[in-house]
Scaffold this motif. Structure first.
Motif, PDB file in Angstrom:
ATOM      1  N   VAL A  74      55.646  11.548  -4.543  1.00 36.25           N
ATOM      2  CA  VAL A  74      55.629  12.964  -5.440  1.00 36.25           C
ATOM      3  C   VAL A  74      56.264  12.298  -6.685  1.00 36.25           C
ATOM      4  CG1 VAL A  74      57.745  14.809  -4.959  1.00 36.25           C
ATOM      5  CG2 VAL A  74      55.445  14.768  -3.429  1.00 36.25           C
ATOM      6  N   ALA A 131      51.844  20.273   0.558  1.00 35.81           N
ATOM      7  CA  ALA A 131      52.283  21.711   0.303  1.00 35.81           C
ATOM      8  C   ALA A 131      51.798  22.090   2.102  1.00 35.81           C
ATOM      9  CB  ALA A 131      52.507  21.725  -0.517  1.00 35.81           C
ATOM     10  N   HIS A 132      50.870  22.421   2.360  1.00 39.56           N
ATOM     11  CA  HIS A 132      49.874  22.699   3.144  1.00 39.56           C
ATOM     12  C   HIS A 132      49.623  24.670   3.418  1.00 39.56           C
ATOM     13  CE1 HIS A 132      53.272  20.428   4.848  1.00 39.56           C
ATOM     14  NE2 HIS A 132      52.106  19.903   5.845  1.00 39.56           N
ATOM     15  N   ILE A 133      48.569  24.399   1.834  1.00 36.25           N
ATOM     16  CA  ILE A 133      48.431  25.734   1.513  1.00 36.25           C
ATOM     17  C   ILE A 133      47.143  25.462   2.185  1.00 36.25           C
ATOM     18  CG2 ILE A 133      47.250  26.527  -0.502  1.00 36.25           C
ATOM     19  CD1 ILE A 133      48.846  25.145  -1.828  1.00 36.25           C
ATOM     20  N   ARG A 134      47.087  26.837   3.401  1.00 42.39           N
ATOM     21  CA  ARG A 134      45.966  27.050   3.739  1.00 42.39           C
ATOM     22  C   ARG A 134      44.962  27.546   2.894  1.00 42.39           C
ATOM     23  NH1 ARG A 134      48.539  30.586   8.334  1.00 42.39           N
ATOM     24  NH2 ARG A 134      50.676  29.542   8.361  1.00 42.39           N
ATOM     25  N   LYS A 182      45.942  17.904 -12.014  1.00 48.63           N
ATOM     26  CA  LYS A 182      47.079  18.275 -10.788  1.00 48.63           C
ATOM     27  C   LYS A 182      46.650  17.130  -9.875  1.00 48.63           C
ATOM     28  CE  LYS A 182      47.004  23.003 -11.711  1.00 48.63           C
ATOM     29  NZ  LYS A 182      45.338  24.131 -11.629  1.00 48.63           N
ATOM     30  N   ILE A 240      49.481  16.192  -7.234  1.00 45.01           N
ATOM     31  CA  ILE A 240      50.692  16.208  -5.785  1.00 45.01           C
ATOM     32  C   ILE A 240      50.165  17.734  -5.715  1.00 45.01           C
ATOM     33  CG2 ILE A 240      52.944  16.367  -4.903  1.00 45.01           C
ATOM     34  CD1 ILE A 240      52.107  13.814  -5.448  1.00 45.01           C
ATOM     35  N   PHE A 241      50.391  17.971  -3.795  1.00 47.59           N
ATOM     36  CA  PHE A 241      49.983  19.283  -3.771  1.00 47.59           C
ATOM     37  C   PHE A 241      48.313  19.747  -4.219  1.00 47.59           C
ATOM     38  CE2 PHE A 241      55.005  19.187  -4.854  1.00 47.59           C
ATOM     39  CZ  PHE A 241      55.066  18.954  -3.465  1.00 47.59           C
ATOM     40  N   GLY A 246      55.446  13.950  -9.204  1.00 47.18           N
ATOM     41  CA  GLY A 246      55.791  14.960  -8.979  1.00 47.18           C
ATOM     42  C   GLY A 246      56.054  15.830 -10.319  1.00 47.18           C
ATOM     43  N   ARG A 252      43.362  25.226   1.336  1.00 46.90           N
ATOM     44  CA  ARG A 252      42.625  24.347   0.829  1.00 46.90           C
ATOM     45  C   ARG A 252      43.690  23.242   0.544  1.00 46.90           C
ATOM     46  NH1 ARG A 252      45.665  26.785  -5.019  1.00 46.90           N
ATOM     47  NH2 ARG A 252      45.392  29.010  -3.972  1.00 46.90           N
ATOM     48  N   TYR A 294      49.667  25.170  15.131  1.00 45.77           N
ATOM     49  CA  TYR A 294      50.845  24.702  16.693  1.00 45.77           C
ATOM     50  C   TYR A 294      51.544  25.278  16.322  1.00 45.77           C
ATOM     51  CZ  TYR A 294      53.658  22.673  20.207  1.00 45.77           C
ATOM     52  OH  TYR A 294      54.087  22.735  21.631  1.00 45.77           O
ATOM     53  N   ASN A 295      52.623  25.684  15.088  1.00 43.97           N
ATOM     54  CA  ASN A 295      53.804  26.325  14.740  1.00 43.97           C
ATOM     55  C   ASN A 295      53.439  27.519  14.731  1.00 43.97           C
ATOM     56  OD1 ASN A 295      55.478  23.796  14.192  1.00 43.97           O
ATOM     57  ND2 ASN A 295      55.089  23.423  12.942  1.00 43.97           N
ATOM     58  N   ASP A 296      51.839  28.031  14.550  1.00 45.59           N
ATOM     59  CA  ASP A 296      51.640  29.370  13.951  1.00 45.59           C
ATOM     60  C   ASP A 296      51.188  29.953  15.805  1.00 45.59           C
ATOM     61  OD1 ASP A 296      51.041  29.230  11.572  1.00 45.59           O
ATOM     62  OD2 ASP A 296      49.118  29.188  11.535  1.00 45.59           O
TER      63      ASP A 296
END
Lengths: 283, 347
Positions: free
Chosen positions: A122, A226-229, A141, A143-144, A126, A231, A243-245
């Motif tokens: 990062v 960045a945990h983009i669902r 692009k 990072i992320f 970044g 993607r 799990y967090n959901d």
């Protein structure tokens, strides 16, 4: 005074209770730390039945996570294969200044916490990072996005092949290569016909370790993803996300996929071992 | 005769190729007419407990956008601690919109030059389409008799909350606790003393609200969870009815989670219009209904009246008690700020 000679024990003979105790301890340990969690994963995954399980793993987001996990491994493993071979070759067959520094650097990714590795990426890539402005100017692009995930995975799995191959190369020394050279072989011939066959088992094992870690890596990838669902989630990240959901069936279903990948890796390893032994026997 | 066959084959192949050439443009044009309705993709970077809300809202908005423009819109979500998410956006996470837990985290994005510094005036109600507050979640039967803020600092009470440096809800919780004591005593030293005692009772500091809820609910650690009101209801609904009770303290904070378009990102994606509408539609009647159903306090007075029974009416102070977010952040959560002093004095 005559002494009764103490009964001599064979060095290979252990008292029966020690045998039993050790075996039981090993079985309990394996059962507790290996088999029980494995069973728990599949039990959790199938808690709401097979239909729910199939539904969970057919989600587009799950499929994307599988794809990304395999993509990251597909880049990390070949890259580290080339790097691992090259560096072990250089380190074990040649003398040059700075060699010990190179060895230490190869070890770095396992010495550093993966989260720190991720943060380094990062800070480098970044938009606020060292190379950030240049990347932004060229619309790249890292990072992320997928390239960052591939890079982080490659970095973390850096040493696995090199560390497997290096000791084998070292123990074999350079005599065979020197013999080949004196018989008129060129560098590539020496590499393909002498060096590579000699380290092939270590290499295969290194590839398998590298692959297993590449697919399972969490920390470093978590920082750069960045945990983009749908993607930028790899399977391990997807497990955490579900799990967090509070989607426990989904989380365990995804975990079962990871377990399945691990089992495939293990089978691949066994097949490779069998195959190498057979071809060694043919020599 | 023998050499005729290959020729024939050749001719039939040629015919096939010709046929393809004729058919293909048709196929392409059919495709084009299908893909005339574009699929727009938006990335919404949000904080932790909004997962369920935005999952539902994205469907609602997609239907609305389709009926309005004929285009498909698919919204990708990213969730995490609000401060962490804000940092990710600053470091290059390409969010078309951010829907974070508190204004300061968007201010940080604005000072990085990614959006208009006056973002908070672009939508009604300080750009926060819903509000919430901080309540207590306790275990069934409330075995430790936790009724109000004073009960949290009793010895032997274990409190779960996230790290205010990284989590938005955790910052609201911290400020709610501070404000509850300050509004009663009008003394900052008293509030400081209370906060010190409070964080002494916290065994784990997770990085975000969802992490704390999992700690409390799944790992069964702690006697009381300082929680977003919506998150407390969600935990109660989703993770075992009757196992938890919500305790509303006598006073708490009005948490205003704001939303905005990240101008630079949206402009580069060409999504400014749809991103703007995505946030504006949060204020619509159907969206406000959805918001209320997810236990966020709606802004629309009619919807608020309809769901009056769902939310306890208690006195709520705002961030203005702390002189606004910039000052609150600087005083309490900056490096070397009051929260750091609290942690240092505990260790």
């Amino acid at each position: 005074m005559s002494r009764v000679p103490a009964r001599r024990k064979l060095a290979t003979e252990d008292p029966i209770f020690a045998k039993v105790l050790l075996t039981v301890a090993a079985v309990i340990f394996l059962g507790l730390f290996l088999v029980a969690p494995l069973v728990a994963v599949f039990q959790g995954a199938l808690a709401n039945g097979v239909t729910a399980y199939l539904h969970a793993i057919r989600q587009p987001e799950a499929i994307q996570a599988i794809e990304l996990t395999l993509t990251a491994a597909a880049f990390a493993v070949p890259l580290n294969l080339i790097f691992g071979l090259a560096s072990s070759w250089a380190i074990t067959k040649f003398e040059f200044p700075g060699k010990s520094i190179l060895i230490a650097l190869i070890e770095l990714p396992v010495a550093v916490s993966p989260v720190i590795s991720g943060l380094i990426f990062v800070l480098m890539f970044g938009t606020r990072g060292v190379l950030g402005p240049w990347l932004v100017a060229h619309n790249l692009k890292v990072i992320f996005a997928v390239p960052g995930i591939i890079m982080a995975t490659t970095f973390v799995t850096f040493p696995f092949i090199a560390r497997e191959v290096m000791p084998t190369m070292q123990s074999q020394g350079t005599e065979e290569e020197q013999a080949a050279l004196s018989l008129g072989a060129n560098g590539w011939q020496v590499f393909w016909k002498v060096t590579l066959p000699n380290v092939r088992w270590a290499l295969i094992y290194g590839v398998i370790l590298c692959n297993a870690r590449a697919m399972g890596e969490f920390g470093a990838v978590s920082v750069v993803s960045a945990h983009i669902r749908g993607r930028t989630n790899t399977l391990p990240l997807y497990v955490e996300l579900l799990y967090n959901d509070y989607d426990f069936v989904g989380a365990f279903a995804a975990a079962s996929l990871l377990t399945f990948l691990a089992l495939v890796t293990l089978v691949a390893k066994s097949v490779a071992a069998w195959w190498t032994e057979r071809s060694v026997a043919l020599y | 005769m023998m050499n005729l066959d290959p020729t024939r084959k050749y001719f039939s192949l040629a015919r096939f190729a010709l046929g393809m050439l004729i058919v293909c443009p048709g196929a392409v044009s059919v495709n084009a007419s299908v893909s005339k309705q574009k699929t727009v993709s938006l990335t919404n970077v949000s904080y932790d407990p909004t997962r369920e809300l935005y999952e539902q809202y994205n469907d609602l908005f997609a239907r609305y956008w389709k009926s309005k423009t004929g285009d498909q819109v698919s919204v990708q979500q990213s969730h995490g601690g609000s401060g962490k998410q804000s940092q990710a956006v600053i470091q290059g996470l390409e969010a078309d919109v951010v829907t974070l837990a508190l204004g300061y985290d968007i201010d940080a994005i604005a000072s990085a030059g990614l959006t208009d510094p006056g973002w908070q005036k672009r939508l009604p109600n300080h750009s926060s389409p819903y509000t919430s507050t901080i309540v207590f979640l306790v275990r069934k039967g409330n075995p430790k008799h936790i009724k109000d803020w004073d009960d949290l600092v009793r010895p032997g009470v274990s409190v779960i909350t996230a790290n205010p440096k990284t989590g938005g809800g955790a910052r609201w919780s911290y400020l709610a606790a501070w404000g509850a004591i300050y509004t009663k005593t009008h003394s900052n030293p008293e509030a400081f003393k209370y906060i010190k005692a409070l964080y002494k009772n916290v065994p784990v500091l997770d990085s975000g609200a969802r992490g704390s809820t999992i700690t409390f609910v799944e790992r069964k650690i702690g006697d009381v969870l300082l929680s977003w009101e919506n998150e407390a209801y969600l935990a109660q609904d989703k993770l075992g009815k009757g196992e938890y009770e919500i305790v509303t303290p006598s006073i708490s904070i009005l948490a205003e989670p704001p939303v905005t378009v990240v101008d630079k990102v949206a402009a580069s994606h060409g999504t400014t219009a749809v991103a703007t509408e995505y946030l504006r539609y949060l204020y619509s009647r159907p969206a406000q209904e959805l918001i209320a159903k997810n236990h966020y306090r709606p802004r629309d007075p009619k919807v608020a009246a309809a769901y009056k029974g769902s939310f306890k009416k208690i006195p709520l102070f705002t961030i203005d008690l702390f002189g606004g977010w910039t000052k609150a952040q600087k005083d309490h959560f900056a490096d070397g700020g009051i929260f750091d002093q609290v942690l240092r004095s505990i260790r």
